[in-house]
Enzyme design. Sequence first.
Site, PDB file in Angstrom:
ATOM      1  N   PHE A   1      -0.752  15.901   4.551  1.00  0.00           N
ATOM      2  CA  PHE A   1      -1.295  15.361   3.330  1.00  0.00           C
ATOM      3  C   PHE A   1      -0.069  15.271   2.315  1.00  0.00           C
ATOM      4  CE2 PHE A   1      -3.077  15.589  -0.946  1.00  0.00           C
ATOM      5  CZ  PHE A   1      -3.797  14.421  -1.071  1.00  0.00           C
TER       6      PHE A   1
ATOM      7  N   LYS B   1       0.660   6.997   9.061  1.00  0.00           N
ATOM      8  CA  LYS B   1       0.361   8.250   9.844  1.00  0.00           C
ATOM      9  C   LYS B   1      -0.164   7.685  10.996  1.00  0.00           C
ATOM     10  CE  LYS B   1      -1.211  11.007   5.741  1.00  0.00           C
ATOM     11  NZ  LYS B   1      -2.208  11.607   5.188  1.00  0.00           N
TER      12      LYS B   1
ATOM     13  N   LEU C   1      -8.674   2.708   7.739  1.00  0.00           N
ATOM     14  CA  LEU C   1     -10.125   1.755   7.305  1.00  0.00           C
ATOM     15  C   LEU C   1      -9.965   1.105   5.950  1.00  0.00           C
ATOM     16  CD1 LEU C   1     -12.582   5.006   7.856  1.00  0.00           C
ATOM     17  CD2 LEU C   1     -12.424   2.937   9.248  1.00  0.00           C
ATOM     18  N   THR C   2      -9.335   1.490   5.136  1.00  0.00           N
ATOM     19  CA  THR C   2      -8.822   0.736   3.749  1.00  0.00           C
ATOM     20  C   THR C   2      -8.216  -0.594   4.306  1.00  0.00           C
ATOM     21  OG1 THR C   2      -8.768   2.931   2.820  1.00  0.00           O
ATOM     22  CG2 THR C   2      -8.195   0.930   1.533  1.00  0.00           C
TER      23      THR C   2
ATOM     24  N   ASP D   1      -3.522   5.896   6.506  1.00  0.00           N
ATOM     25  CA  ASP D   1      -4.084   6.911   7.319  1.00  0.00           C
ATOM     26  C   ASP D   1      -5.107   6.708   8.372  1.00  0.00           C
ATOM     27  OD1 ASP D   1      -4.362   9.989   7.288  1.00  0.00           O
ATOM     28  OD2 ASP D   1      -6.323   9.660   6.157  1.00  0.00           O
TER      29      ASP D   1
ATOM     30  N   ASP E   1      -1.444  10.826  -4.986  1.00  0.00           N
ATOM     31  CA  ASP E   1      -2.098  11.939  -5.785  1.00  0.00           C
ATOM     32  C   ASP E   1      -2.917  12.676  -4.941  1.00  0.00           C
ATOM     33  OD1 ASP E   1      -4.192   9.688  -5.187  1.00  0.00           O
ATOM     34  OD2 ASP E   1      -5.281  10.955  -6.678  1.00  0.00           O
TER      35      ASP E   1
ATOM     36  N   ARG F   1       0.991  12.052  -9.395  1.00  0.00           N
ATOM     37  CA  ARG F   1       1.608  10.452  -9.284  1.00  0.00           C
ATOM     38  C   ARG F   1       2.827  10.396  -9.726  1.00  0.00           C
ATOM     39  NH1 ARG F   1      -2.663   7.487  -7.030  1.00  0.00           N
ATOM     40  NH2 ARG F   1      -4.840   7.937  -7.785  1.00  0.00           N
TER      41      ARG F   1
ATOM     42  N   GLU G   1       0.743  -1.291   0.031  1.00  0.00           N
ATOM     43  CA  GLU G   1       0.015   0.143   0.147  1.00  0.00           C
ATOM     44  C   GLU G   1       0.828   1.065   0.141  1.00  0.00           C
ATOM     45  OE1 GLU G   1      -2.448   1.683  -0.763  1.00  0.00           O
ATOM     46  OE2 GLU G   1      -4.058   1.388   0.625  1.00  0.00           O
ATOM     47  N   ASP G   2       0.386   2.430  -0.390  1.00  0.00           N
ATOM     48  CA  ASP G   2       0.995   3.553  -0.634  1.00  0.00           C
ATOM     49  C   ASP G   2       1.102   4.297   0.952  1.00  0.00           C
ATOM     50  OD1 ASP G   2      -1.574   4.290  -0.502  1.00  0.00           O
ATOM     51  OD2 ASP G   2      -1.290   5.893  -2.360  1.00  0.00           O
ATOM     52  N   ILE G   3      -0.021   4.385   1.496  1.00  0.00           N
ATOM     53  CA  ILE G   3      -0.081   5.199   2.887  1.00  0.00           C
ATOM     54  C   ILE G   3      -1.324   4.401   3.615  1.00  0.00           C
ATOM     55  CG2 ILE G   3      -1.829   6.903   1.764  1.00  0.00           C
ATOM     56  CD1 ILE G   3       0.277   9.003   3.413  1.00  0.00           C
TER      57      ILE G   3
END
Length: 183
Positions: free
Chosen positions: A159, A138, A113-114, A110, A166, A172, A106-108
């Site tokens: 952010f 984070k 939830l994802t 936060d 993106d 990106r 994954e990229d990030i």
Amino acid sequence: MQIEKQVIIDGLTFEPYLTREQIAREVERVAKEIARDYEGKDPYFLCVLTGAFVFASDLIRATGLNEAPISFIRYKSYEGTSTTGSVKKVIGLTDDISGRDIIIIEDIVDTGLTARRMIEDLRQQNPASVKFATLLYKPESSQTGFTPDYVAFTIPPKFIIGYGLDLDGKARTMPDIYAIKES
Ligand code: IMP
Ligand code: MG
């Protein structure tokens, strides 16, 4: 290589945050950790589109795990610079992953939830194990207590754009990472 002092996208100002050299160094470190942990195993990489594809491409090539397949899933939760709070699956998995050792890329992370939703979905398909590698984490934004297994950078709740990440589809392609300028 010259790095822009600041970039303006959609009226928002971003400042340099992580250089491509810093990124390369930490991606290499995470790749070595994965290579060590999965020696003699048969992992299956699962890249979360769209943001993680740049990180995934560097990470998988640095692991030296020559037989590991890679596939893609897509979830969506962000609009502009903040989460919508609801996570939608946009592209699912077609392969049979039962009995496989899955490494999500994954990229990030936060709110988390994802990540939590993806892991719940994957567990339905009975993989042998599921681990989670992320470029950025984070922890102060967490709403779930989710902790990734492999982290390149732990960052404050800013952010971020660039290196795959993106702002509504833009930035990106930038090789370095930029953070939004606090006003
Ligand atoms: P979470 O579900 O809140 O953990 O957010 C995960 C997704 O939101 C990530 O996969 C990104 O697509 C997006 N996201 C979260 N923070 C940022 C950011 O700082 N920049 C760009 N996208 C972000
Ligand atoms: Mg994402």
